[in-house]
Design a protein around this motif. Structure first.
Motif: not given
Length: 614
Positions: A109-115
Motif C-alpha cells: 500500500r502507498t500513501f502519497n503525501v500531498t505537497k
C-alpha cells in the motif's frame, strides 16, 4: 492502510474538549478523554503482522470506521524528483506497460503525501492510501514500489510506503528547523532575505514585489538596449569563470544575467558551418553570435548545441552573447569545461574560462524571494514529514542530492544533520538508506573536477552514521536524462540493503566493492576492496577496467590502465611514473565496469583531498 508491526501504535485526533473517545482495533479497545483544546491521543499495543482489520473510532456523536487495515512494515520514502517519479506519468519506468500489468500486490500500500510547505510544524497531512494493483500502481513512486515489491516477495508481509517527495528540492527544506538553526552561521546566510518573524506578512509583501519583479523580467533592459550587439560597451561588466553555477559568485540570486565572450578564429575556420556547444544552462537561454540570434532553449537539464550558419563566422574576433534566465535554485552555465566549445570544420576551440557578465534583472533588486520549498529551511519537513513523527515506521529510504550539486562540502554537514534530526523526532535510530547520485551528463574527455562526484563523496561519508546504507547506481543512469528510467534496479538495490541490515538476511550481498586501501609499488598502484562478496569481476570481454585515473605530485590526473590481479586492482599510467593519488568513477558520468560477482558496482572514491577539487 498499513500500521507498523511490533511497535505500540499511536492513534490521535481532534474532538470537543473533554469528549471521551473509544478506539477498537482487533481485540483491543481503549478509551481516552480529549484535553481542553480538543486534542486526544492513545497507544495501541504492538501487534504481529496480519490483517485485514477494521478500526472503530467512537465519539460522543460520531462514529468513524476504517477498513482494510493491515499490520506490517511501513517505510517512509522521501527526496526529490527521482523519488517522486511515478511508475507511469510525467515520466515512465522501463517496460512500464508490463510492470503495470503485473502489479498485483494487494499487500503493498502507498500513501502519497500531498505537497505542502509551512513555516510552522503541521500536525496533519492530506493524502490517501492506495492498494497496489494494475489500476493504481502508475501513481506509485517507482523507486518506492520496486523497493516494497522486493521486500514483500522476500518477507511475505504487508508493506506500507509513505511517499513524501517533491522534485527540485534542496535538502535544507527537509531538515527540522531546530536542527538547522543549530548549524554554523554561514548556513543561514542564504536565507537572510526571508523574514521569519512574521511569515504571513512577509508572504503578502513578497507577492507585491513579485509582480514588480515579473514585469521587469518581461521588459528586460538587456533586450531593449541590445546587449547582444558586439558594439555594446562592456568595459564595466564584471568577470566570471565558466562553467559554474552563478551562486558561487552572485550569491542566492534568480533573474536574468547576460554573459559575453569573444574568441578569435583563423582565416581557414571562417565562413564554414560551425557548431557551438554550451553544455547545460539553468534555466533558459537565448544565444547570439556576432549580434545574430542562433538559438534558445528552455529547461535546466538540456545540453545547448546550436548550429551556426557559415556566413556568421568571420576571420579574427567573434562575439558570443548568452542571456540566461533563472527562476529558482541554482542558475547559470554549469556543466563541464569540456561541454563548452565551438567546433568548425578545421578545429575545436574551448569556450570555458573567463567571460564578462552583467545582471539585468534580479529578485534581490526587488526584494523578492521565489516562493518555493527552497526559499527557507524546514518548510518541507514542517508540512510533509512532521505530521508523521507519531506514526511508527520501520525506516526511511531517500533519493535526493541533484539540487545540492555544487554545494557538496555543505552537504557533508547537511545530510547527516537531516538524518539525525529525523531520528530525534521519531525517538529512535531509524534505519536510513539512500541512493547515491546516478551518472549524468556528458562523458569527460580527460579527468577533471566533478561536482557530481563531490556530492556522491558527501553521500558516502554519511555512511559513518550507524544504521545507514547506500545504493550505488553510477552504472544505470542516463547521460541525457536527469530521471533515468531504470528504477527497478534502484528499488532492488535499496531492498537488498534493507533485507541485509534491517531484516538480518546476511546471505544477501547488499553492497558493491568499497575502497579499502592502496599500495604503491614502482609506477603501479594496488587497490584493495571491502565488500567484494563472491569476488571481483569486470564487465568487459578483454578484462580492462574503466574509470580509473591517477596523479603524481603535480596533482594532474591522467586516465589509467587497470586490471584485476586476484582480488586486487592494479592501476598505472605511462604518463605517471610516481603515482600518489587514485580516483575511480570520479566524474559526472563515469565509465563503470567493475563489480562484485553478486552484480553490484564498485563505489566511486578518491584517495586524495586536494584543495583544487573544491
Amino acid at each position: 492502510m498499513v500500521i507498523q508491526r511490533d511497535q505500540p501504535v499511536k492513534i490521535w485526533g481532534w474532538a470537543d474538549k473533554n469528549e471521551t473517545i473509544e478506539v477498537v482495533f482487533g481485540s483491543q479497545s481503549k478509551k481516552v478523554k480529549a484535553d481542553k483544546n480538543g486534542n486526544w491521543a492513545l497507544s495501541l499495543d504492538k501487534m504481529a503482522f496480519g490483517g485485514p482489520y477494521s478500526m472503530q473510532i467512537k465519539g460522543r456523536s460520531n462514529h468513524i470506521t476504517l477498513k482494510d487495515i493491515y499490520v506490517g512494515d511501513v517505510w517512509l520514502c522521501s527526496g526529490q524528483s527521482n523519488m517522486e517519479m511515478p511508475v507511469h506519468g510525467w515520466s515512465s519506468v522501463d517496460n512500464y506497460q508490463e510492470e503495470i500489468k503485473n502489479a498485483d500486490y494487494p499487500l503493498i500500500r502507498t500513501f502519497n503525501v500531498t505537497k505542502g510547505m509551512d513555516a510552522q510544524p503541521r500536525n496533519d497531512s492530506e493524502g490517501m492510501w492506495m492498494v497496489c494493483s494494475p489500476d493504481q500502481v502508475a501513481d506509485f513512486s517507482a523507486v518506492a514500489y520496486f523497493f516494497a515489491r522486493k521486500l514483500n516477495q522476500e518477507l511475505n508481509i504487508p508493506i506500507g510506503i509513505i511517499n513524501s517527495s517533491w522534485g527540485g528540492t534542496e535538502i535544507e527544506s527537509w531538515i527540522t528547523p531546530d536542527a538547522y538553526k543549530a548549524l554554523p552561521g554561514r548556513f543561514n546566510d542564504k536565507y537572510e532575505a526571508v523574514d521569519m518573524a512574521d511569515f504571513d506578512s512577509f508572504l503578502k509583501e513578497n507577492e507585491i514585489n513579485k509582480s514588480l519583479y515579473q514585469k521587469a523580467m518581461d521588459r528586460d533592459p538587456g533586450v531593449k538596449e541590445q546587449w547582444y550587439n558586439p558594439s555594446t560597451d562592456v568595459s564595466l561588466w564584471e568577470k566570471m569563470l565558466l562553467p559554474q553555477v552563478w551562486e558561487n559568485v552572485l550569491g542566492n540570486v534568480d533573474g536574468i544575467v547576460w554573459f559575453r565572450r569573444t574568441f578569435t578564429l583563423p582565416k581557414e575556420d571562417s565562413g564554414k558551418d560551425t557548431v557551438i556547444q554550451l553544455g547545460p544552462i539553468d534555466d533558459d537561454d537565448e544565444t547570439w553570435l556576432n549580434g545574430v540570434k542562433i538559438g534558445e532553449s528552455k529547461g535546466y537539464a538540456i545540453n545547448r548545441i546550436y548550429e551556426v550558419p557559415s556566413e556568421l563566422l568571420k576571420e579574427g574576433e567573434n562575439t558570443i552573447v548568452v542571456k540566461v534566465s533563472d527562476y529558482s535554485g541554482g542558475g547559470g552555465m554549469y556543466g563541464n569545461a569540456d561541454d563548452m566549445y565551438i567546433k568548425t570544420a578545421k578545429g575545436r576551440y574551448s569556450l570555458a574560462g573567463e567571460w564578462v557578465y552583467k545582471s539585468s534583472v534580479t529578485n534581490k533588486a526587488f526584494n523578492y524571494v521565489t516562493v518555493s520549498p527552497n526559499m527557507l529551511y524546514g518548510l518541507l519537513y514542517n508540512a510533509m514529514i512532521h505530521p508523521f513523527i507519531s506514526f511508527p515506521i520501520q525506516g526511511v529510504i531517500w533519493y535526493q542530492g541533484e539540487s545540492n550539486v555544487g554545494y557538496a562540502y555543505d552537504y557533508r554537514t547537511l545530510f547527516p544533520a537531516m538524518i539525525n534530526s529525523w531520528r530525534s523526532k521519531w525517538g529512535r535510530e531509524l534505519p536510513f538508506y539512500w541512493v547515491q547520485l546516478a551518472n549524468y551528463m556528458a562523458k569527460d574527455v580527460k579527468p577533471q573536477r566533478s561536482e557530481w562526484a563531490e556530492l556522491r563523496e558527501a553521500q558516502t561519508m554519511t555512511l559513518l552514521l550507524p544504521q545507514t546504507g547506500q545504493a550505488v547506481i553510477t552504472d544505470i543512469g542516463d547521460g541525457d536524462d536527469l530521471h533515468p528510467r531504470n528504477k527497478q534496479d534502484v528499488g532492488f538495490r535499496l531492498a537488498l540493503i534493507a533485507l541485509n541490515k534491517t531484516y538480518g538476511m546476511e546471505e544477501m550481498t547488499c553492497s558493491g566493492p568499497v575502497f579499502k586501501s592502496m599500495n604503491v609499488i614502482g609506477n603501479k598502484v594496488y587497490i584493495e576492496y571491502d565488500q567484494i562478496g563472491k569476488g571481483l569481476c569486470v564487465k568487459n570481454k578483454y578484462g580492462y577496467i574503466e574509470g580509473f585515473s591517477i596523479a603524481g605530485a603535480n596533482q594532474q590526473f591522467e586516465w589509467a590502465q587497470a586490471y584485476l590481479d586476484g582480488d586486487k586492482v592494479v592501476v598505472s599510467s605511462t604518463h605517471i611514473t610516481h603515482p600518489i593519488a587514485v580516483r575511480y568513477a570520479w566524474s559526472n558520468n563515469p565509465d563503470v565496469n567493475l563489480y562484485n560477482k553478486d552484480g553490484l558496482p564498485a563505489a566511486p572514491f578518491r584517495t586524495d583531498n586536494w584543495e583544487d577539487s573544491k
